[in-house]
Design a protein around this motif. Sequence first.
Motif, mmCIF file in Angstrom:
data_model
loop_
_atom_site.group_PDB
_atom_site.id
_atom_site.type_symbol
_atom_site.label_atom_id
_atom_site.label_comp_id
_atom_site.label_asym_id
_atom_site.label_seq_id
_atom_site.Cartn_x
_atom_site.Cartn_y
_atom_site.Cartn_z
ATOM 1 N N GLN A 106 6.259 -40.942 -10.468
ATOM 2 C CA GLN A 106 6.944 -39.670 -10.634
ATOM 3 C C GLN A 106 7.789 -39.698 -11.904
ATOM 4 O OE1 GLN A 106 8.266 -38.323 -6.368
ATOM 5 N NE2 GLN A 106 9.025 -40.368 -6.749
ATOM 6 N N LEU A 107 8.127 -38.517 -12.378
ATOM 7 C CA LEU A 107 9.096 -38.340 -13.446
ATOM 8 C C LEU A 107 10.337 -37.744 -12.806
ATOM 9 C CD1 LEU A 107 10.138 -38.092 -16.357
ATOM 10 C CD2 LEU A 107 8.977 -35.862 -16.451
ATOM 11 N N LEU A 108 11.449 -38.447 -12.871
ATOM 12 C CA LEU A 108 12.708 -37.988 -12.302
ATOM 13 C C LEU A 108 13.642 -37.622 -13.456
ATOM 14 C CD1 LEU A 108 13.089 -40.800 -9.609
ATOM 15 C CD2 LEU A 108 11.838 -38.641 -9.444
ATOM 16 N N ILE A 109 14.054 -36.367 -13.490
ATOM 17 C CA ILE A 109 14.879 -35.889 -14.608
ATOM 18 C C ILE A 109 16.280 -35.574 -14.117
ATOM 19 C CG2 ILE A 109 15.162 -34.157 -16.410
ATOM 20 C CD1 ILE A 109 12.136 -33.704 -16.307
ATOM 21 N N ASP A 110 17.266 -36.267 -14.680
ATOM 22 C CA ASP A 110 18.674 -35.952 -14.470
ATOM 23 C C ASP A 110 18.921 -34.695 -15.306
ATOM 24 O OD1 ASP A 110 21.423 -35.896 -14.212
ATOM 25 O OD2 ASP A 110 21.766 -37.800 -15.251
ATOM 26 N N ALA A 111 18.696 -33.535 -14.697
ATOM 27 C CA ALA A 111 18.571 -32.289 -15.449
ATOM 28 C C ALA A 111 19.897 -31.681 -15.894
ATOM 29 C CB ALA A 111 17.775 -31.264 -14.637
ATOM 30 N N TYR A 157 -0.227 -35.901 -18.420
ATOM 31 C CA TYR A 157 -0.525 -37.228 -17.882
ATOM 32 C C TYR A 157 -0.615 -37.215 -16.352
ATOM 33 C CZ TYR A 157 0.369 -38.925 -22.562
ATOM 34 O OH TYR A 157 0.316 -39.148 -23.915
ATOM 35 N N GLU A 158 -0.562 -36.015 -15.777
ATOM 36 C CA GLU A 158 -0.615 -35.849 -14.328
ATOM 37 C C GLU A 158 0.460 -36.675 -13.615
ATOM 38 O OE1 GLU A 158 -4.638 -36.427 -13.019
ATOM 39 O OE2 GLU A 158 -5.390 -34.853 -14.348
ATOM 40 N N ILE A 159 1.663 -36.619 -14.181
ATOM 41 C CA ILE A 159 2.821 -37.293 -13.592
ATOM 42 C C ILE A 159 3.676 -36.212 -12.934
ATOM 43 C CG2 ILE A 159 4.891 -38.638 -14.060
ATOM 44 C CD1 ILE A 159 3.366 -39.851 -16.472
ATOM 45 N N LYS A 160 3.954 -36.385 -11.655
ATOM 46 C CA LYS A 160 4.699 -35.396 -10.869
ATOM 47 C C LYS A 160 6.178 -35.414 -11.258
ATOM 48 C CE LYS A 160 6.357 -34.942 -6.209
ATOM 49 N NZ LYS A 160 6.345 -35.594 -4.907
ATOM 50 N N PRO A 161 6.698 -34.276 -11.753
ATOM 51 C CA PRO A 161 8.116 -34.218 -12.114
ATOM 52 C C PRO A 161 8.994 -33.723 -10.965
ATOM 53 C CG PRO A 161 7.027 -32.279 -12.944
ATOM 54 C CD PRO A 161 5.976 -33.096 -12.219
ATOM 55 N N ILE A 162 10.211 -34.230 -10.927
ATOM 56 C CA ILE A 162 11.234 -33.737 -10.004
ATOM 57 C C ILE A 162 12.522 -33.579 -10.803
ATOM 58 C CG2 ILE A 162 12.536 -34.138 -7.887
ATOM 59 C CD1 ILE A 162 10.297 -35.998 -6.963
ATOM 60 N N LEU A 163 13.121 -32.403 -10.700
ATOM 61 C CA LEU A 163 14.393 -32.138 -11.373
ATOM 62 C C LEU A 163 15.536 -32.380 -10.395
ATOM 63 C CD1 LEU A 163 13.543 -28.746 -13.122
ATOM 64 C CD2 LEU A 163 13.387 -31.044 -14.086
ATOM 65 N N ASP A 173 12.093 -28.806 -20.492
ATOM 66 C CA ASP A 173 10.805 -28.127 -20.655
ATOM 67 C C ASP A 173 9.796 -28.994 -21.410
ATOM 68 O OD1 ASP A 173 11.499 -25.793 -19.227
ATOM 69 O OD2 ASP A 173 12.583 -25.042 -20.972
ATOM 70 N N LEU A 174 10.236 -29.689 -22.425
ATOM 71 C CA LEU A 174 9.355 -30.584 -23.172
ATOM 72 C C LEU A 174 8.845 -31.707 -22.266
ATOM 73 C CD1 LEU A 174 8.012 -31.496 -25.774
ATOM 74 C CD2 LEU A 174 10.189 -32.540 -26.456
ATOM 75 N N ALA A 175 9.724 -32.287 -21.467
ATOM 76 C CA ALA A 175 9.321 -33.363 -20.553
ATOM 77 C C ALA A 175 8.336 -32.854 -19.506
ATOM 78 C CB ALA A 175 10.554 -33.960 -19.877
ATOM 79 N N LEU A 176 8.547 -31.652 -18.997
ATOM 80 C CA LEU A 176 7.630 -31.081 -18.020
ATOM 81 C C LEU A 176 6.255 -30.852 -18.640
ATOM 82 C CD1 LEU A 176 9.976 -28.508 -16.236
ATOM 83 C CD2 LEU A 176 9.282 -30.783 -15.430
ATOM 84 N N PHE A 177 6.231 -30.365 -19.867
ATOM 85 C CA PHE A 177 4.966 -30.126 -20.562
ATOM 86 C C PHE A 177 4.196 -31.435 -20.763
ATOM 87 C CE2 PHE A 177 2.671 -30.015 -24.647
ATOM 88 C CZ PHE A 177 1.689 -29.077 -24.328
ATOM 89 N N ILE A 179 7.820 -26.481 -9.795
ATOM 90 C CA ILE A 179 8.395 -27.811 -9.996
ATOM 91 C C ILE A 179 9.414 -28.049 -8.884
ATOM 92 C CG2 ILE A 179 9.744 -29.304 -11.537
ATOM 93 C CD1 ILE A 179 6.990 -28.562 -12.684
ATOM 94 N N ILE A 180 9.365 -29.217 -8.282
ATOM 95 C CA ILE A 180 10.341 -29.566 -7.251
ATOM 96 C C ILE A 180 11.705 -29.739 -7.913
ATOM 97 C CG2 ILE A 180 11.054 -31.321 -5.578
ATOM 98 C CD1 ILE A 180 8.054 -31.921 -5.193
#
Length: 151
Positions: free
Chosen positions: A2-7, A23-29, A14-18, A42-43
Amino acid sequence: MQLLIDADACPVVDLALFVSSQYEIKPILFCDTSHRIERDNIITIIVDKGPDSVDFKLLSVLKKGDIVITGDYGLAAMCLAKGGKVLTHNGKELTSDNIDQLLAFRYESAKIRRAGGRTKGPKKRTEENNLAFEMEFRQICERAVLDREER
C-alpha cells in the motif's frame, strides 16, 4: 503493498495518487478532522484532531513493504522500524542511514525555538521539488513492485 500518505500539509497528494495508480499500488490518505483531504475512489482515514493522532493511525495500518509519504521525521523513524519505505514530499528517501541525523537536527531546532530563538522555515515549493519527488517515488515504486514479484 500500500501507499500510506500523511496527507495533512502534503503538497504532492495528487501527484502521488497518479504515480501509484500506474504501479497498481493501493493508496490510503490519512488526515485529521481539521484538514479533511478526500479524493474520489480513494480510501481516506480521518481521525480526531490531536497530537500525533494521524501518525498513530497510519502506524497501525502499516505493513512491512508499504510505502509512506511524510515530512514528519518521528513518524518516518517508526515506519522504518516496521519495515516501511519512506519518502518525503521533496523526494528524499529516508532510511536507517540518514534518519538519526535528521531526528537530531529536528531536536536541536526545537531546542533553539523553545529557548526563544528562531530557525529557518522551509523554502518555497518549486516545480523542481515536484520533479524530484516524482523521480524518486517512481524508483521506490519500481523497487517495491520487484520485491512483491519476488515473493
